[in-house]
Design an enzyme around this catalytic site. Structure first.
Site, PDB file in Angstrom:
ATOM      1  N   HIS A   1      -8.024  12.992  -2.451  1.00 46.26           N
ATOM      2  CA  HIS A   1      -8.557  11.281  -3.030  1.00 46.26           C
ATOM      3  C   HIS A   1      -7.790  11.606  -4.760  1.00 46.26           C
ATOM      4  CE1 HIS A   1      -8.614   6.153  -2.185  1.00 46.26           C
ATOM      5  NE2 HIS A   1      -8.067   7.127  -3.671  1.00 46.26           N
TER       6      HIS A   1
ATOM      7  N   HIS B   1      -4.744  10.319  -7.703  1.00 48.54           N
ATOM      8  CA  HIS B   1      -3.899  10.266  -7.973  1.00 48.54           C
ATOM      9  C   HIS B   1      -3.216  10.985  -9.443  1.00 48.54           C
ATOM     10  CE1 HIS B   1      -4.364   5.741  -6.095  1.00 48.54           C
ATOM     11  NE2 HIS B   1      -5.599   6.233  -5.577  1.00 48.54           N
TER      12      HIS B   1
ATOM     13  N   ASP C   1      -0.367   9.481 -10.529  1.00 52.75           N
ATOM     14  CA  ASP C   1       0.025   8.626 -12.095  1.00 52.75           C
ATOM     15  C   ASP C   1      -1.944   8.254 -12.673  1.00 52.75           C
ATOM     16  OD1 ASP C   1      -0.173   6.963  -9.576  1.00 52.75           O
ATOM     17  OD2 ASP C   1       0.159   5.531 -10.621  1.00 52.75           O
TER      18      ASP C   1
ATOM     19  N   GLY D   1      -3.539  -0.184  -4.159  1.00 50.14           N
ATOM     20  CA  GLY D   1      -3.768  -1.628  -5.165  1.00 50.14           C
ATOM     21  C   GLY D   1      -4.505  -2.566  -4.941  1.00 50.14           C
TER      22      GLY D   1
ATOM     23  N   HIS E   1      -6.293   2.304   1.683  1.00 49.71           N
ATOM     24  CA  HIS E   1      -7.756   2.508   0.504  1.00 49.71           C
ATOM     25  C   HIS E   1      -8.339   1.192   0.965  1.00 49.71           C
ATOM     26  CE1 HIS E   1      -5.796   4.957  -2.897  1.00 49.71           C
ATOM     27  NE2 HIS E   1      -6.263   4.750  -3.339  1.00 49.71           N
TER      28      HIS E   1
ATOM     29  N   GLU F   1     -13.547  -0.767  -0.585  1.00 52.81           N
ATOM     30  CA  GLU F   1     -13.435  -0.580  -1.981  1.00 52.81           C
ATOM     31  C   GLU F   1     -14.018  -1.412  -2.504  1.00 52.81           C
ATOM     32  OE1 GLU F   1     -10.211   0.907  -4.444  1.00 52.81           O
ATOM     33  OE2 GLU F   1     -11.291   1.506  -6.111  1.00 52.81           O
TER      34      GLU F   1
ATOM     35  N   ASP G   1     -10.595  10.600  -7.429  1.00 54.47           N
ATOM     36  CA  ASP G   1      -9.724   9.471  -7.574  1.00 54.47           C
ATOM     37  C   ASP G   1      -9.185   9.258  -9.278  1.00 54.47           C
ATOM     38  OD1 ASP G   1      -8.598   6.739  -6.814  1.00 54.47           O
ATOM     39  OD2 ASP G   1     -10.426   5.214  -7.775  1.00 54.47           O
TER      40      ASP G   1
HETATM   41  O1  2ND Z   1      -9.504   3.386  -5.941  1.00 53.51           O
HETATM   42  C1  2ND Z   1      -7.873   3.024  -5.909  1.00 53.51           C
HETATM   43  N1  2ND Z   1      -7.978   1.737  -5.519  1.00 53.51           N
HETATM   44  C2  2ND Z   1      -6.994   0.693  -5.958  1.00 53.51           C
HETATM   45  N2  2ND Z   1      -6.032   1.228  -5.704  1.00 53.51           N
HETATM   46  C3  2ND Z   1      -5.709   2.351  -6.999  1.00 53.51           C
HETATM   47  C4  2ND Z   1      -7.188   3.110  -7.027  1.00 53.51           C
HETATM   48  N3  2ND Z   1      -6.142   4.115  -7.842  1.00 53.51           N
HETATM   49  C5  2ND Z   1      -5.132   4.121  -8.221  1.00 53.51           C
HETATM   50  N4  2ND Z   1      -4.641   3.091  -7.860  1.00 53.51           N
HETATM   51  C6  2ND Z   1      -3.265   2.190  -7.346  1.00 53.51           C
HETATM   52  C7  2ND Z   1      -3.087   2.524  -9.258  1.00 53.51           C
HETATM   53  C8  2ND Z   1      -1.878   3.408  -8.587  1.00 53.51           C
HETATM   54  O2  2ND Z   1      -0.677   2.912  -9.868  1.00 53.51           O
HETATM   55  C9  2ND Z   1      -1.696   3.161  -7.682  1.00 53.51           C
HETATM   56  C10 2ND Z   1      -0.800   4.916  -7.064  1.00 53.51           C
HETATM   57  O3  2ND Z   1      -1.334   5.869  -7.360  1.00 53.51           O
HETATM   58  O4  2ND Z   1      -2.730   3.511  -7.231  1.00 53.51           O
HETATM   59 ZN    ZN Z   2      -8.099   5.076  -5.366  1.00 53.75          ZN
END
Ligand code: 2ND
Ligand code: ZN
Length: 357
Positions: free
Chosen positions: A18, A20, A22, A179, A206, A209, A295
């Protein structure tokens, strides 16, 4: 046996499910890319900018944490930028001793200029390949699989699911939704999940959380998620005194549903008060299928080694536990079983056997 040090952990093979794309840009790269497109940043000093991301993300709210992505998304709107950040991601993970990673991002967020969805995917896949090739040449072998994420507040999940399936033999190994969680239940995207199941494809969601058990329950029992992104709120279904599991927690444990836990991120978004109080301790003791993840390395100023070192400090874990997390993650990856087994038997276990002495 002395506790594993950060440097020893860095050299040990690790598996990351996990992360991301970005959420992991190098501050220096953000500054260069922003300069090229005239995007204003809170600071143009790499050290300051790194601090800014960590502080802004340290908000106690997932919604405010997510606002910091505006900058990383704004500077990754061309094939060259996407290729570069993907290559650097593979290099940075390899330098941290990650041998297998699944990195996710939302293609729909990279269409602000003139890219089409397939061009986004191809640029990122080529970047991961290039970065992995360079890492191998430098003696650090890594395999990177991609997960395509759909944004849960948007309405493109079916399109992104189809895109993921289209690229399944070219490096895309799964699908995800991310998101803001509250108000956007996974069942909004049921058609996409049903399509993926018909295609025998893999996905994580997701869930659990910033919102609790109903989100986890929907992700598993309505949507059919293979894994849970975070899933940390499963503790709400466990009696803290007796360790007795409710029906949902028992199901998650019995079915060996992997929890993609992200300790530092959870502290920043306020999902848990501190690393020491993170439910990973309890979930480990109860033998849930726990995995450790980053993350967003930029927002949390972290790495796989740092997350593991934090757990060693907080819970007194040694190599046996770090191996267990790593094997759990490798078992839970979305690549074929025989390939997972090869990595476990030929890369992970021999290295930990030496560390365990
Ligand atoms: O931990 C998270 N929870 C929900 N959404 C998240 C988390 N970390 C990143 N994101 C979102 C923001 C990014 O722009 C998107 C795609 O990677 O996923
Ligand atoms: Zn995430």
């Amino acid at each position: 046996m002395p506790a594993p040090t950060y440097e020893e952990i860095r050299l040990a093979p690790k598996v990351l499910l996990h992360d991301h794309l970005d959420g992991g840009l190098r501050p220096e790269t953000i500054i260069e890319l922003a300069d090229a497109v005239g995007h204003p940043l809170p600071s143009t000093d790499a050290g300051e900018l790194g601090k800014w991301f960590a502080q802004a993300a340290d908000s106690g709210s997932l919604e405010r944490y997510l606002e910091t992505f505006t900058h990383t998304v704004a500077v990754t709107q061309t094939a060259e930028a996407l290729h570069r950040v993907a290559a650097e991601c593979a290099l940075d993970l390899a330098a941290d001793g990650v041998v297998y990673a699944e990195v996710r991002y939302a293609p729909e967020q990279h269409l602000e200029r003139d890219l089409a969805l397939p061009e986004v995917v191809e640029a990122v896949l080529a970047g991961f390949e290039e970065g992995s090739r360079q890492a191998a040449a430098a003696g650090r072998r890594i395999r990177v699989g991609t997960l395509l994420t759909a944004m849960r507040h948007a309405a493109r999940s079916m399109e992104i699911a189809e895109l993921a399936v289209r690229y399944r033999d070219r490096g895309v190994v799964g699908f995800d939704i991310a998101g803001a969680e509250a108000g956007y239940p996974p069942t909004r995207h049921l058609d996409a999940f049903e399509y993926l199941q018909r295609e025998n494809f893999h996905f994580t969601i997701h869930a659990g959380e910033a919102f609790g058990l109903p989100s986890i329950w929907q992700a598993i029992q309505w949507c059919g998620a293979d894994r849970l992104g975070h899933g940390v709120r499963i503790v709400d279904d466990i009696d803290p005194e007796t360790g007795r599991l409710g029906r949902l927690a028992a199901y998650v444990r019995d079915k060996r549903i992997p929890l993609e836990l992200c300790p530092s991120s959870n502290v920043q978004t306020g999902a848990v008060p501190s690393i020491a109080e993170h439910p990973i301790g309890l979930l480990h003791d109860l033998r849930f299928r726990v995995t450790v993840n980053t993350d967003n390395r930029l927002m949390s100023r972290t790495s796989m080694s740092r997350e593991m070192a934090l757990l060693v400090d907080a819970f007194g874990y040694g190599w046996a536990e770090l191996q267990w997390f790593t094997v759990n993650a490798m078992k839970s990856a979305f690549i074929p079983f025989d390939e997972r087994l090869t990595l476990i038997n030929e890369v992970v276990k021999p290295a930990y056997a030496k560390l365990l002495g």
